[in-house]
Design a protein around this motif. Sequence first.
Motif, PDB file in Angstrom:
ATOM      1  N   GLN A 117       0.826  -1.203   0.000  1.00 28.02           N
ATOM      2  CA  GLN A 117       0.000   0.000   0.000  1.00 28.02           C
ATOM      3  C   GLN A 117       0.865   1.261   0.000  1.00 28.02           C
ATOM      4  O   GLN A 117       0.550   2.256  -0.655  1.00 28.02           O
ATOM      5  CB  GLN A 117      -0.900  -0.007   1.237  1.00 28.02           C
ATOM      6  N   ALA A 118       1.970   1.197   0.712  1.00 33.08           N
ATOM      7  CA  ALA A 118       2.811   2.377   0.879  1.00 33.08           C
ATOM      8  C   ALA A 118       3.744   2.627  -0.301  1.00 33.08           C
ATOM      9  O   ALA A 118       4.080   3.781  -0.593  1.00 33.08           O
ATOM     10  CB  ALA A 118       3.637   2.246   2.160  1.00 33.08           C
ATOM     11  N   LEU A 119       4.174   1.571  -0.986  1.00 32.04           N
ATOM     12  CA  LEU A 119       5.258   1.708  -1.954  1.00 32.04           C
ATOM     13  C   LEU A 119       4.874   1.477  -3.408  1.00 32.04           C
ATOM     14  O   LEU A 119       5.584   1.948  -4.303  1.00 32.04           O
ATOM     15  CB  LEU A 119       6.401   0.742  -1.596  1.00 32.04           C
ATOM     16  N   LEU A 120       3.810   0.742  -3.673  1.00 33.12           N
ATOM     17  CA  LEU A 120       3.553   0.293  -5.037  1.00 33.12           C
ATOM     18  C   LEU A 120       2.509   1.122  -5.758  1.00 33.12           C
ATOM     19  O   LEU A 120       1.494   1.514  -5.182  1.00 33.12           O
ATOM     20  CB  LEU A 120       3.112  -1.173  -5.037  1.00 33.12           C
ATOM     21  N   GLU A 121       2.770   1.355  -7.046  1.00 36.02           N
ATOM     22  CA  GLU A 121       1.805   1.923  -7.969  1.00 36.02           C
ATOM     23  C   GLU A 121       1.408   0.842  -8.971  1.00 36.02           C
ATOM     24  O   GLU A 121       2.195  -0.065  -9.255  1.00 36.02           O
ATOM     25  CB  GLU A 121       2.415   3.110  -8.725  1.00 36.02           C
ATOM     26  N   PRO A 122       0.180   0.914  -9.525  1.00 35.40           N
ATOM     27  CA  PRO A 122      -0.198  -0.055 -10.557  1.00 35.40           C
ATOM     28  C   PRO A 122       0.824  -0.070 -11.698  1.00 35.40           C
ATOM     29  O   PRO A 122       1.264   0.977 -12.168  1.00 35.40           O
ATOM     30  CB  PRO A 122      -1.564   0.456 -11.032  1.00 35.40           C
ATOM     31  N   GLY A 123       1.215  -1.278 -12.074  1.00 31.30           N
ATOM     32  CA  GLY A 123       2.191  -1.435 -13.138  1.00 31.30           C
ATOM     33  C   GLY A 123       3.622  -1.582 -12.662  1.00 31.30           C
ATOM     34  O   GLY A 123       4.501  -1.955 -13.454  1.00 31.30           O
ATOM     35  N   ASP A 124       3.893  -1.283 -11.387  1.00 28.59           N
ATOM     36  CA  ASP A 124       5.244  -1.460 -10.869  1.00 28.59           C
ATOM     37  C   ASP A 124       5.661  -2.928 -10.926  1.00 28.59           C
ATOM     38  O   ASP A 124       4.839  -3.830 -10.771  1.00 28.59           O
ATOM     39  CB  ASP A 124       5.338  -0.984  -9.422  1.00 28.59           C
ATOM     40  N   VAL A 125       6.952  -3.147 -11.091  1.00 29.35           N
ATOM     41  CA  VAL A 125       7.512  -4.492 -11.091  1.00 29.35           C
ATOM     42  C   VAL A 125       8.123  -4.790  -9.727  1.00 29.35           C
ATOM     43  O   VAL A 125       8.823  -3.950  -9.153  1.00 29.35           O
ATOM     44  CB  VAL A 125       8.580  -4.648 -12.194  1.00 29.35           C
ATOM     45  N   VAL A 126       7.831  -5.983  -9.211  1.00 29.68           N
ATOM     46  CA  VAL A 126       8.472  -6.492  -7.999  1.00 29.68           C
ATOM     47  C   VAL A 126       9.212  -7.762  -8.377  1.00 29.68           C
ATOM     48  O   VAL A 126       8.607  -8.685  -8.938  1.00 29.68           O
ATOM     49  CB  VAL A 126       7.455  -6.779  -6.886  1.00 29.68           C
ATOM     50  N   LEU A 127      10.496  -7.815  -8.087  1.00 32.18           N
ATOM     51  CA  LEU A 127      11.271  -9.025  -8.326  1.00 32.18           C
ATOM     52  C   LEU A 127      11.191  -9.924  -7.104  1.00 32.18           C
ATOM     53  O   LEU A 127      11.374  -9.469  -5.969  1.00 32.18           O
ATOM     54  CB  LEU A 127      12.734  -8.691  -8.625  1.00 32.18           C
ATOM     55  N   VAL A 128      10.915 -11.208  -7.337  1.00 34.39           N
ATOM     56  CA  VAL A 128      10.764 -12.186  -6.259  1.00 34.39           C
ATOM     57  C   VAL A 128      11.558 -13.432  -6.614  1.00 34.39           C
ATOM     58  O   VAL A 128      11.876 -13.683  -7.775  1.00 34.39           O
ATOM     59  CB  VAL A 128       9.277 -12.554  -6.025  1.00 34.39           C
ATOM     60  N   GLU A 129      11.857 -14.217  -5.594  1.00 34.78           N
ATOM     61  CA  GLU A 129      12.489 -15.507  -5.834  1.00 34.78           C
ATOM     62  C   GLU A 129      11.528 -16.421  -6.589  1.00 34.78           C
ATOM     63  O   GLU A 129      10.310 -16.311  -6.463  1.00 34.78           O
ATOM     64  CB  GLU A 129      12.856 -16.168  -4.502  1.00 34.78           C
ATOM     65  N   SER A 130      12.080 -17.327  -7.341  1.00 35.18           N
ATOM     66  CA  SER A 130      11.273 -18.300  -8.068  1.00 35.18           C
ATOM     67  C   SER A 130      11.612 -19.698  -7.558  1.00 35.18           C
ATOM     68  O   SER A 130      12.670 -20.236  -7.902  1.00 35.18           O
ATOM     69  CB  SER A 130      11.554 -18.205  -9.568  1.00 35.18           C
ATOM     70  N   PRO A 131      10.746 -20.246  -6.666  1.00 37.72           N
ATOM     71  CA  PRO A 131       9.442 -19.786  -6.201  1.00 37.72           C
ATOM     72  C   PRO A 131       9.566 -18.865  -4.986  1.00 37.72           C
ATOM     73  O   PRO A 131      10.640 -18.705  -4.410  1.00 37.72           O
ATOM     74  CB  PRO A 131       8.753 -21.087  -5.804  1.00 37.72           C
ATOM     75  N   THR A 132       8.395 -18.298  -4.574  1.00 43.79           N
ATOM     76  CA  THR A 132       8.358 -17.397  -3.432  1.00 43.79           C
ATOM     77  C   THR A 132       7.082 -17.613  -2.638  1.00 43.79           C
ATOM     78  O   THR A 132       6.238 -18.445  -3.018  1.00 43.79           O
ATOM     79  CB  THR A 132       8.457 -15.931  -3.894  1.00 43.79           C
ATOM     80  N   TYR A 133       6.926 -16.879  -1.554  1.00 50.01           N
ATOM     81  CA  TYR A 133       5.754 -16.990  -0.680  1.00 50.01           C
ATOM     82  C   TYR A 133       4.504 -16.546  -1.426  1.00 50.01           C
ATOM     83  O   TYR A 133       4.424 -15.408  -1.899  1.00 50.01           O
ATOM     84  CB  TYR A 133       5.989 -16.137   0.559  1.00 50.01           C
ATOM     85  N   LEU A 134       3.517 -17.427  -1.521  1.00 54.90           N
ATOM     86  CA  LEU A 134       2.363 -17.156  -2.375  1.00 54.90           C
ATOM     87  C   LEU A 134       1.536 -15.982  -1.888  1.00 54.90           C
ATOM     88  O   LEU A 134       0.968 -15.232  -2.698  1.00 54.90           O
ATOM     89  CB  LEU A 134       1.498 -18.408  -2.511  1.00 54.90           C
TER      90      LEU A 134
END
Length: 402
Positions: A117-134
């Motif tokens: 809620q504090a950091l993300l705008e629609p369309g932003d990319v978040v990089l996560v481990e593959s796999p990651t916490y669902l």
Amino acid sequence: MTTPPSSAPFRFPVAARYAGMESSPLKDIFALAAREDVVSFAGGIPDPELFALEEVTACYDWVLSQQGDRALQYGVSEGELELREQAARRVSRDLPTDASQIRVTSGSQEGLFVVAQALLEPGDVVLVESPTYLAAVQAFAVHGARMIGVDTDDDGVIPEALEEAIRTHHPRMVYLIPTFQNPTGRTMPLERRQAVAEVLQRTDVPLIEDDPYGALSFTGSTWAPIAALPGMGERTILLNSMSKLMSPGVRIGWMRAEGPVLDTLAVAKAAISMQSSVVDQLMVARYLETVDLDAHVARVSAVYRERRDAMSAAIAPVLPDGAHVTRPEGGMFLWAALGEGYDAQEMLADAVEAGVAYLPGWSFYADHADRSTMRLSFVTHSPAVIEDAVARLGEVIAAHRA
């Protein structure tokens, strides 16, 4: 002229971000865990016999008898001072922290939502481990973010792959679980943490570091968070939780951060839930002040280690040739990749029919899911129950062998 009422049942319009989310893997986990005819390895559900019930009861009694008027009143969005002080003491074991740098959440799951809620705008990319916490994928996705999975190996996220993904996708942030990762149980060694930190500092990308399992070590060794490495404290939001250490029913966790983002996190928290339960915060603060949490965690970890050993020993002979399975040094989860020709989702119905459940691994991927994978939690059941259930699971795997 009045329009006649429709015979179709009324349906509320649903926001596009929740379209198709009438159910979720997390909801399905708890449904499976509640079935008495199924031994469920699907959720990380602690054995209630391991709860420190007497100590928790005494802490609630003290709070209600000594601070009752305050405990039942509204609180502040940042969290109650006593709890923030206790949290800061724990975090300071690895990373110097004071109470002003702590924001209390209703478990680390709410922490993820607050961060989104504090950091993300629609369309932003978040990089996560593959796999990651669902559930992290869900929290970020409903805020309009696009998750990109970064390649991993048995030591966690691969630094070269992370740097390439940053260069290609220009992410808003990176989300990692370095210690006893959910779902794989993997732990990043120090050298890997240092390499990841170097990439993040050089590319100036912030880190969201989730550490709910780090104290649940089976070897006595512990790993300082990436946030504790030089230069990383200011660019990391570190999430901790009491859910896995004391009780998941007491929804109390916290975030550690530095600088102006702390105010933004408090505003986002206030918009979501105003504050976490004051009575629960004060109870946890009293617990951390008066109870030896480390001794309790050591007792629980010893039981979890015995159950890890039972599952590891039972599952190895029933896996197909070429399968890969992790052997975590702590935490709650074991991860198995059955290999080509297997679909863990398709197998699940037969497994449940045989009286055993797991969580298909596809739901933990942001993209390019390996459908042969499954997550199994070893913490809920005794070694004897684990051995019997894994044997039945082995029969199901054999029946699906190509």
